[in-house]
Write a protein that holds these residues in place. Structure first.
Motif, PDB file in Angstrom:
ATOM      1  N   TYR A  74       0.881  -1.176   0.000  1.00 34.50           N
ATOM      2  CA  TYR A  74       0.000   0.000   0.000  1.00 34.50           C
ATOM      3  C   TYR A  74       0.909   1.212   0.000  1.00 34.50           C
ATOM      4  O   TYR A  74       1.965   1.189   0.663  1.00 34.50           O
ATOM      5  CB  TYR A  74      -0.928   0.002   1.229  1.00 34.50           C
ATOM      6  N   GLU A  75       0.504   2.257  -0.706  1.00 32.35           N
ATOM      7  CA  GLU A  75       1.418   3.387  -0.901  1.00 32.35           C
ATOM      8  C   GLU A  75       1.939   3.974   0.402  1.00 32.35           C
ATOM      9  O   GLU A  75       3.133   4.229   0.555  1.00 32.35           O
ATOM     10  CB  GLU A  75       0.754   4.464  -1.769  1.00 32.35           C
TER      11      GLU A  75
ATOM     12  N   ASN B 146       2.504  -8.649  -2.463  1.00 32.43           N
ATOM     13  CA  ASN B 146       1.467  -8.175  -3.412  1.00 32.43           C
ATOM     14  C   ASN B 146       0.726  -9.362  -4.001  1.00 32.43           C
ATOM     15  O   ASN B 146       0.719  -9.571  -5.214  1.00 32.43           O
ATOM     16  CB  ASN B 146       2.108  -7.307  -4.498  1.00 32.43           C
TER      17      ASN B 146
ATOM     18  N   GLU C 164      -5.128  -4.688 -10.578  1.00 27.91           N
ATOM     19  CA  GLU C 164      -3.869  -3.936 -10.678  1.00 27.91           C
ATOM     20  C   GLU C 164      -4.212  -2.493 -10.315  1.00 27.91           C
ATOM     21  O   GLU C 164      -5.144  -1.922 -10.863  1.00 27.91           O
ATOM     22  CB  GLU C 164      -3.339  -3.964 -12.119  1.00 27.91           C
ATOM     23  N   ASN C 165      -3.451  -1.922  -9.415  1.00 30.20           N
ATOM     24  CA  ASN C 165      -3.720  -0.559  -8.925  1.00 30.20           C
ATOM     25  C   ASN C 165      -5.098  -0.517  -8.244  1.00 30.20           C
ATOM     26  O   ASN C 165      -6.024  -1.169  -8.678  1.00 30.20           O
ATOM     27  CB  ASN C 165      -3.660   0.489 -10.042  1.00 30.20           C
ATOM     28  N   SER C 166      -5.165   0.216  -7.175  1.00 31.25           N
ATOM     29  CA  SER C 166      -6.397   0.258  -6.394  1.00 31.25           C
ATOM     30  C   SER C 166      -6.395   1.546  -5.600  1.00 31.25           C
ATOM     31  O   SER C 166      -5.492   2.370  -5.717  1.00 31.25           O
ATOM     32  CB  SER C 166      -6.438  -0.984  -5.501  1.00 31.25           C
TER      33      SER C 166
ATOM     34  N   THR D  92      -3.132   1.770  -3.707  1.00 28.50           N
ATOM     35  CA  THR D  92      -2.052   0.903  -4.151  1.00 28.50           C
ATOM     36  C   THR D  92      -1.681   1.137  -5.599  1.00 28.50           C
ATOM     37  O   THR D  92      -2.551   1.270  -6.451  1.00 28.50           O
ATOM     38  CB  THR D  92      -2.478  -0.585  -4.048  1.00 28.50           C
ATOM     39  N   THR D  93      -0.376   1.160  -5.863  1.00 23.12           N
ATOM     40  CA  THR D  93       0.111   1.032  -7.235  1.00 23.12           C
ATOM     41  C   THR D  93       0.576  -0.410  -7.378  1.00 23.12           C
ATOM     42  O   THR D  93       1.362  -0.883  -6.562  1.00 23.12           O
ATOM     43  CB  THR D  93       1.290   1.985  -7.482  1.00 23.12           C
ATOM     44  N   GLY D  94       0.087  -1.091  -8.394  1.00 25.29           N
ATOM     45  CA  GLY D  94       0.363  -2.528  -8.525  1.00 25.29           C
ATOM     46  C   GLY D  94      -0.666  -3.306  -7.729  1.00 25.29           C
ATOM     47  O   GLY D  94      -1.767  -2.807  -7.466  1.00 25.29           O
ATOM     48  N   ARG D  95      -0.296  -4.494  -7.345  1.00 24.96           N
ATOM     49  CA  ARG D  95      -1.247  -5.341  -6.643  1.00 24.96           C
ATOM     50  C   ARG D  95      -1.181  -5.137  -5.137  1.00 24.96           C
ATOM     51  O   ARG D  95      -0.127  -4.838  -4.586  1.00 24.96           O
ATOM     52  CB  ARG D  95      -0.947  -6.805  -6.947  1.00 24.96           C
ATOM     53  N   ARG D  96      -2.295  -5.381  -4.485  1.00 22.05           N
ATOM     54  CA  ARG D  96      -2.360  -5.219  -3.035  1.00 22.05           C
ATOM     55  C   ARG D  96      -1.720  -6.408  -2.309  1.00 22.05           C
ATOM     56  O   ARG D  96      -1.757  -7.536  -2.791  1.00 22.05           O
ATOM     57  CB  ARG D  96      -3.823  -5.109  -2.596  1.00 22.05           C
TER      58      ARG D  96
END
Lengths: 328, 328
Positions: A106-107, A129, A135-137, A140-144
């Protein structure tokens, strides 16, 4: 909002006080509730430190102890811990062999653990992840990083306990994360105490398919389906993402989100196991229970970790934490 | 009704199939799902058998294994198991030293376990009735048997494992039950799958004070209060009922009903512990988690067992079940 609490401002600290009091044989609390730590450290062992927003209990504090984490830093509910928490934890549990941070993707978490790593010496990181839903949420960038994080913590924790060095632990953590896939379904929203109302609205006959552990949107809102139909689709997403690797021995982990009783979790486990085994997965280890939760959300996630022999032996190794305990 | 299920008719059997598959190292299933049994029996040991309506998982099936039960008979949801289930379990797990039935005090359970005991040889029974909330209730004459049953099963199970004979086990079970008091509070109703709707209606700001584990009425319906205020009243009821005995070492067990996350349970533990210790109870052992549930009901119960040295040693003895495991 119907919760057992005295004040939304003190939910976290009161709960942590109770948690550490109930497990005072193995745990201690850092100053200002900055972290939960293993009471008895093992000199010369690499220290494993994790953390994240609260509300996912027993992750991570419940996984501190022999054979897993040395410390966990709890942020406010669904809020990243601050770098000073991780720095205080490093200072408390690093016995000289270095530290490995295990961080859910998570960012906020990544940023704050990064900052603490830069300000320390001898720290490496594994970022999990495992969530194949999106993908992205929202955060999140990428997977969680979701329930698979527990699997990484258990296997890497066992290796650290046995004396593995920091670079090898980081490589092992990345390898376990790479062998792990998860996806979740929510039947109800959670309610963050400070908000006082459900995080999202959901109809009486709806489910959120691919939900995140903070109630983030998943792949779609859908009509509630049978357990078998839900498991079919979740397992297909996991197997599809694993591709050729989805053959052979595996750990199947069915995780409750906090408001779902074990009767339903074992029913989902029964469905998922049959589906995975039809596609060539051999379930040789199992975990069923509410370990990576979203406060009071009803729902569950399915996690599959493809196991090699080293990972299996490390999964089986003794562990003594508040939430996971065997072999001692 | 929002649940993970395929059909209300198969919820129980599918869940049991998943449960036994996930714990196949220690458990086996009886024919026609009549009972869950310990896989490896210990010849010459008195067999401990419990059971009751399903929906309270992990009680009792999750407490089958080394150091606790030898078999558990699951009835349909909130419905007593039938005498033929207990008879089949006796036949499967009695190795010649006799059987002890551990029965929660509900009329159907008591009647059906009695019937099975009369049709068997060498069976004694312990009936638990730890709930101080009400005398007589929807399904009970006298007090209800609730979460304290787990404490009886653990302590008597350890003694049986160590070779204690049947009459002494019965006396020990009665003694543990006599040293144990519980009371619960519900924030929401549970929903029985076959009914498809909540067992009782409850307002957005109400709690059921003294609720039973099937959603039976307690002492009163009340406005939702703070965790401290709830704990004050529950602890006062327990201490008041124990009278002079409420001094010295004790086990404090805060039990979730299925829909309440661990953050709230530890917060309640924190409140209850302080209150008990102010009145002279010394909490030397703790258990916090959802062990004696009411399907998806949000709420919790507080159980206090006054410990003597023998009981403490037996509580600490090794146990290996699906839900409770330590020392091995």
């Amino acid at each position: 909002m119907k919760k057992f609490l005295n004040s939304v401002d003190t939910v976290l600290t009161e709960s942590l006080d109770g948690f550490v009091a109930a497990h005072s044989d193995i745990l201690a609390l850092g100053d200002e509730h900055k972290f939960v730590r293993r009471k008895a450290l093992k000199p010369g062992k690499v220290a494993l430190i994790s953390g994240g927003g609260s509300g996912h209990e027993p992750l991570h504090g419940g996984l501190v102890g022999h054979g897993m984490l040395d410390a966990a830093c709890p942020g406010q509910v669904f809020t990243s811990p601050t770098p000073d928490q991780m720095l205080a934890a490093v200072q408390a549990v690093d016995t000289g062999a270095g530290c490995l941070f295990i961080v859910k993707n998570y960012e906020g978490d990544v940023m704050n653990f990064d900052m603490a790593a830069e300000m320390s010496e001898g720290v490496l990181q594994v970022v999990t992840n495992d969530d194949v839903a999106v993908e992205n949420s929202s955060y999140t960038t990428g997977r969680r990083g979701v329930a698979g994080t527990l699997v990484v913590e258990k296997i890497v924790g066992a290796a650290a306990e046995q004396g593995m060095a920091l670079p090898e632990l980081k490589a092992l953590g990345d390898r376990v994360n790479g062998a792990t896939r998860s996806m979740g379904v929510a039947l109800t929203s959670c309610t963050v105490p400070a908000a006082g109302r459900p995080t999202f609205e959901i109809g009486d006959n709806e489910m959120e398919f691919g939900v995140g552990i903070h109630g983030e949107p998943g792949r779609r809102r859908d009509a509630l389906k049978s357990a078998d139909a839900i498991a079919e689709e979740v397992c297909a997403a996991i197997v599809g993402d694993l591709g050729e690797r989805a053959k052979g021995p595996a750990l199947l982990f069915v995780n409750g989100f906090g408001g779902t009783p074990s009767m339903e979790l074992y029913l989902m486990y029964n469905s998922a196991r049959k589906i995975f085994e039809r596609s060539g997965v051999r379930v040789i280890r199992s975990l069923v229970g509410s370990y990576v939760t979203s406060l009071d959300m009803a729902g569950c996630s399915i996690t599959l970790t493809m196991l090699d022999n080293e990972m299996t032996v490390l999964w089986d190794a003794p562990v003594h934490t508040a939430a996971l305990r065997w072999g001692m």
